[in-house]
Design an enzyme around this catalytic site. Structure first.
Site, PDB file in Angstrom:
ATOM      1  N   SER A 241      13.980 -30.392  59.804  1.00  0.00           N
ATOM      2  CA  SER A 241      15.090 -29.542  60.258  1.00  0.00           C
ATOM      3  C   SER A 241      15.797 -30.146  61.476  1.00  0.00           C
ATOM      4  CB  SER A 241      14.599 -28.122  60.575  1.00  0.00           C
ATOM      5  OG  SER A 241      13.499 -28.161  61.456  1.00  0.00           O
ATOM      6  N   HIS A 271       7.886 -27.573  54.787  1.00  0.00           N
ATOM      7  CA  HIS A 271       8.321 -27.437  56.195  1.00  0.00           C
ATOM      8  C   HIS A 271       8.297 -25.939  56.541  1.00  0.00           C
ATOM      9  CE1 HIS A 271      10.121 -28.526  59.890  1.00  0.00           C
ATOM     10  NE2 HIS A 271      11.393 -28.592  59.543  1.00  0.00           N
ATOM     11  N   HIS A 318      -0.436 -31.816  59.189  1.00  0.00           N
ATOM     12  CA  HIS A 318       0.801 -32.091  59.917  1.00  0.00           C
ATOM     13  C   HIS A 318       1.075 -33.589  59.900  1.00  0.00           C
ATOM     14  CE1 HIS A 318       3.860 -32.001  63.061  1.00  0.00           C
ATOM     15  NE2 HIS A 318       3.988 -30.723  62.717  1.00  0.00           N
ATOM     16  N   ARG A 327       0.824 -24.066  68.973  1.00  0.00           N
ATOM     17  CA  ARG A 327       1.671 -22.926  68.575  1.00  0.00           C
ATOM     18  C   ARG A 327       0.838 -21.950  67.748  1.00  0.00           C
ATOM     19  NH1 ARG A 327       6.300 -26.103  65.527  1.00  0.00           N
ATOM     20  NH2 ARG A 327       4.416 -26.933  64.581  1.00  0.00           N
ATOM     21  N   ASP A 373       2.490 -22.505  61.032  1.00  0.00           N
ATOM     22  CA  ASP A 373       2.786 -21.577  59.938  1.00  0.00           C
ATOM     23  C   ASP A 373       1.564 -20.798  59.459  1.00  0.00           C
ATOM     24  OD1 ASP A 373       5.514 -22.285  59.813  1.00  0.00           O
ATOM     25  OD2 ASP A 373       4.974 -24.135  58.798  1.00  0.00           O
TER      26      ASP A 373
HETATM   27  N1  CMX Z   1      -3.638 -29.338  51.741  1.00  0.00           N
HETATM   28  C1  CMX Z   1      -3.912 -30.275  50.793  1.00  0.00           C
HETATM   29  N2  CMX Z   1      -3.549 -31.562  50.868  1.00  0.00           N
HETATM   30  C2  CMX Z   1      -2.896 -31.933  51.994  1.00  0.00           C
HETATM   31  C3  CMX Z   1      -2.604 -31.036  53.030  1.00  0.00           C
HETATM   32  C4  CMX Z   1      -2.988 -29.692  52.869  1.00  0.00           C
HETATM   33  N3  CMX Z   1      -2.702 -28.764  53.782  1.00  0.00           N
HETATM   34  N4  CMX Z   1      -1.954 -31.695  54.011  1.00  0.00           N
HETATM   35  C5  CMX Z   1      -1.831 -32.980  53.574  1.00  0.00           C
HETATM   36  N5  CMX Z   1      -2.385 -33.100  52.350  1.00  0.00           N
HETATM   37  C6  CMX Z   1      -2.383 -34.287  51.487  1.00  0.00           C
HETATM   38  C7  CMX Z   1      -0.939 -34.693  51.233  1.00  0.00           C
HETATM   39  O1  CMX Z   1      -0.349 -33.914  50.189  1.00  0.00           O
HETATM   40  C8  CMX Z   1      -1.080 -36.144  50.880  1.00  0.00           C
HETATM   41  O2  CMX Z   1      -1.533 -36.215  49.542  1.00  0.00           O
HETATM   42  P1  CMX Z   1      -1.045 -37.407  48.557  1.00  0.00           P
HETATM   43  O3  CMX Z   1      -1.579 -38.642  49.178  1.00  0.00           O
HETATM   44  O4  CMX Z   1      -1.652 -37.047  47.268  1.00  0.00           O
HETATM   45  O5  CMX Z   1       0.449 -37.353  48.558  1.00  0.00           O
HETATM   46  C9  CMX Z   1      -2.242 -36.581  51.794  1.00  0.00           C
HETATM   47  O6  CMX Z   1      -2.933 -35.385  52.164  1.00  0.00           O
HETATM   48  C10 CMX Z   1      -1.778 -37.286  53.049  1.00  0.00           C
HETATM   49  O7  CMX Z   1      -0.848 -36.457  53.725  1.00  0.00           O
HETATM   50  P2  CMX Z   1      -0.730 -36.506  55.320  1.00  0.00           P
HETATM   51  O8  CMX Z   1      -0.311 -37.895  55.702  1.00  0.00           O
HETATM   52  O9  CMX Z   1      -1.935 -35.956  55.972  1.00  0.00           O
HETATM   53  O10 CMX Z   1       0.432 -35.452  55.585  1.00  0.00           O
HETATM   54  P3  CMX Z   1       1.982 -35.685  55.446  1.00  0.00           P
HETATM   55  O11 CMX Z   1       2.490 -36.212  56.738  1.00  0.00           O
HETATM   56  O12 CMX Z   1       2.337 -36.438  54.219  1.00  0.00           O
HETATM   57  O13 CMX Z   1       2.497 -34.185  55.239  1.00  0.00           O
HETATM   58  C11 CMX Z   1       2.567 -31.864  55.618  1.00  0.00           C
HETATM   59  C12 CMX Z   1       2.477 -33.236  56.281  1.00  0.00           C
HETATM   60  C13 CMX Z   1       2.717 -30.824  56.711  1.00  0.00           C
HETATM   61  C14 CMX Z   1       3.795 -31.827  54.719  1.00  0.00           C
HETATM   62  C15 CMX Z   1       1.268 -31.611  54.798  1.00  0.00           C
HETATM   63  O14 CMX Z   1       0.167 -31.584  55.668  1.00  0.00           O
HETATM   64  C16 CMX Z   1       1.330 -30.350  53.977  1.00  0.00           C
HETATM   65  O15 CMX Z   1       1.843 -30.357  52.856  1.00  0.00           O
HETATM   66  N6  CMX Z   1       0.790 -29.181  54.536  1.00  0.00           N
HETATM   67  C17 CMX Z   1       0.881 -27.922  53.859  1.00  0.00           C
HETATM   68  C18 CMX Z   1       2.279 -27.342  54.023  1.00  0.00           C
HETATM   69  C19 CMX Z   1       2.523 -26.899  55.454  1.00  0.00           C
HETATM   70  O16 CMX Z   1       1.721 -26.230  56.064  1.00  0.00           O
HETATM   71  N7  CMX Z   1       3.691 -27.284  55.983  1.00  0.00           N
HETATM   72  C20 CMX Z   1       4.141 -26.842  57.300  1.00  0.00           C
HETATM   73  C21 CMX Z   1       4.074 -27.927  58.360  1.00  0.00           C
HETATM   74  C22 CMX Z   1       4.626 -27.422  59.682  1.00  0.00           C
HETATM   75  C23 CMX Z   1       6.105 -27.244  59.588  1.00  0.00           C
HETATM   76  O17 CMX Z   1       6.834 -28.242  59.462  1.00  0.00           O
HETATM   77  O18 CMX Z   1       6.572 -26.109  59.585  1.00  0.00           O
END
Ligand code: CMX
Length: 435
Positions: A241, A271, A318, A327, A373
């Site tokens: 964002s 996000h 994250h 937070r 979140d």
């Molecule tokens: N549950 C399951 N798997 C997860 C995970 C979770 N909460 N968080 C990361 N992973 C997985 C990723 O999907 C990724 O899998 P692949 O290799 O199969 O693609 C792997 O772990 C590596 O990811 P990462 O490097 O740890 O995390 P990213 O930087 O790629 O993504 C985020 C960060 C937040 C998108 C991810 O942790 C996620 O999807 N979390 C759940 C959604 C969420 O809570 N989002 C809100 C974040 C805060 C915000 O921006 O508001």
């Protein structure tokens, strides 16, 4: 010119030589490497943005203008009615200037917002014209965009103002927009979910209290709103964002275009929308359990089932953080004080006991800890906002505060249009195989 704007002008004048010196004298200094993993992997960790509004340390969490969340909550002026959370107005002052405001300075921003807060009628017409089942984030984004014709920046640009002055009408647009966001958000909520039973604003209330009033929710929801907007305001510039707002405005698209785009980025489930996904997911657990509190084993099974079906655990992980999000902690403290016995809060808390170990064992997520979140929807639910589609609108109001602060400074420091370079897969292969 308001005292805030005068102060901002002074700060900008003093800051500019630092940026100019870095570009002119040190422009060739290398800051970091770009590996193929970073190139293909969503630019993770590439140092390619400059902002002084906030900094995210992976282990410490966010600092706003150098202050941690507990420091912000302690040091900023608060309402004198026993409220525990500072005025949003004072936080705006801090993000814009880098200084802690006095009470007078907070009052001055409150006055500014009062003069700028009236939402044009056509904005409500735009919201009402959308189909009833439109997502509230679409309504919010459309409402912001519909006001683009009010832009002071566009007027100034068409008159041919100097580049050095771009920050001034950008500031005007930013303050005009921020002052209106609580009413637009509350209007969407009441129009969509409360049969159009709109509660008019009370201009004598501060940003957070007026929002709570228009939502029709009693104390301490005013404090909750202040806390929510402050916590969600900024998280460095690289998140979707914030980066979207920065990128769009780098083309000199005005604040209305930039913030509408920012809202669209926030609407993704990875996000901002994650806060609604957390609630949806927890409701799923509760339904399966028939309302009874799950044992630790049952909770673990639910988490594993989610992972094994290929879904992420919303509210966990994250891109930058590598510890529990402060937070999350600030909101957890609020819950412990105001809703310790709430069943959903208890679910969230018991998830905290099991999810990190499971994510570690699962072995994918680099950060097994909860993010903002994981906790925020629970509080909204407790205060009666059961329509979780709405939660990301709350996030948007908060995030706009940080993004407009960044954009004002982007224009003040003359940051250019963004234009990173792309390569074809073949070019990347050539680089890789030559090594
Ligand atoms: N549950 C399951 N798997 C997860 C995970 C979770 N909460 N968080 C990361 N992973 C997985 C990723 O999907 C990724 O899998 P692949 O290799 O199969 O693609 C792997 O772990 C590596 O990811 P990462 O490097 O740890 O995390 P990213 O930087 O790629 O993504 C985020 C960060 C937040 C998108 C991810 O942790 C996620 O999807 N979390 C759940 C959604 C969420 O809570 N989002 C809100 C974040 C805060 C915000 O921006 O508001």
């Amino acid at each position: 010119m308001s005292d805030l704007k005068k102060k901002l002008h002074e700060k900008i004048e003093n800051w500019r030589p630092r940026t100019t010196k870095l570009i002119k004298e040190y422009g060739d200094v290398v800051v970091g490497d770009v590996t193929i993993a970073k190139l293909i992997g969503g630019m993770r960790g590439i140092k390619c943005l400059v902002t002084d509004i906030s900094y995210l340390d992976p282990y410490e969490g966010i600092r706003f203008r150098g202050y941690t969340i507990p420091e912000v909550l302690e040091k900023l002026p608060k309402p004198k009615d026993g409220s525990e959370i500072p005025f949003v107005e004072g936080f705006v002052y801090l993000l814009l200037t880098g200084d802690l405001p006095t009470e007078n300075e907070v009052n001055e921003i409150a006055e500014e917002f009062k003069h700028r807060r009236v939402v044009p009628k056509y904005v409500f017409d735009v919201i009402n014209a959308l189909p009833d089942d439109t997502h509230p984030m679409v309504m919010f984004s459309a409402a912001v965009l519909s006001m683009e014709k009010e832009s002071e920046f566009v007027k100034g640009y068409q008159k041919g103002i100097s580049k050095m002055d771009y920050w001034d009408p950008t500031y005007e647009d930013a303050m005009n927009l921020l002052a209106k966001l609580p009413e637009i958000g509350a209007y969407i909520y009441r129009a969509k979910y409360k049969n159009g039973n709109i509660i008019p604003p009370n201009p004598d209330l501060d940003f957070g209290a007026n929002f709570a009033h228009m939502m029709g929710i009693d104390k301490p929801y005013d404090d909750m709103s202040r806390l929510y907007f402050i916590l969600h305001s900024d998280h460095e510039s690289g998140n979707v964002s914030a980066h979207t707002g920065h990128l769009v405005s780098s083309a000199l698209s005005d604040i209305y275009y930039a913030i509408s785009a920012m809202v669209n980025g926030l609407a993704g489930p990875l996000h901002g929308l994650a806060n609604q996904e957390v609630l949806r997911w927890i409701q799923g657990v509760m339904e399966k359990m028939g309302g009874k509190t799950p044992t630790e084993e049952e909770m673990k099974k639910f988490v594993w089932d989610t992972l094994n079906s290929g879904q992420v655990i919303p509210g966990y992980g994250h891109a930058v953080l590598r510890k529990t999000d402060p937070r999350y902690k600030a909101q957890r403290d609020f819950c412990l004080k105001h809703l310790p016995d709430d069943p959903i809060f208890k679910y969230v808390d018991s998830l905290y006991q099991v999810v990190p170990d499971i994510l570690r064992e699962h072995g994918k997520a680099k950060n097994p800890w909860p993010n903002v979140d994981a906790q925020s929807g629970v509080i909204q639910w407790y205060y009666g906002i059961r329509e979780y589609d709405f939660y990301t609108v709350l996030f948007s109001i908060g995030r706009a505060i940080g993004v407009v602060s960044n954009i004002i400074w982007d224009r003040a420091l003359g940051y250019p249009i963004e234009r990173p370079k792309s390569l074809s897969t073949k070019m990347v292969e050539d680089i890789a195989f030559k090594k």
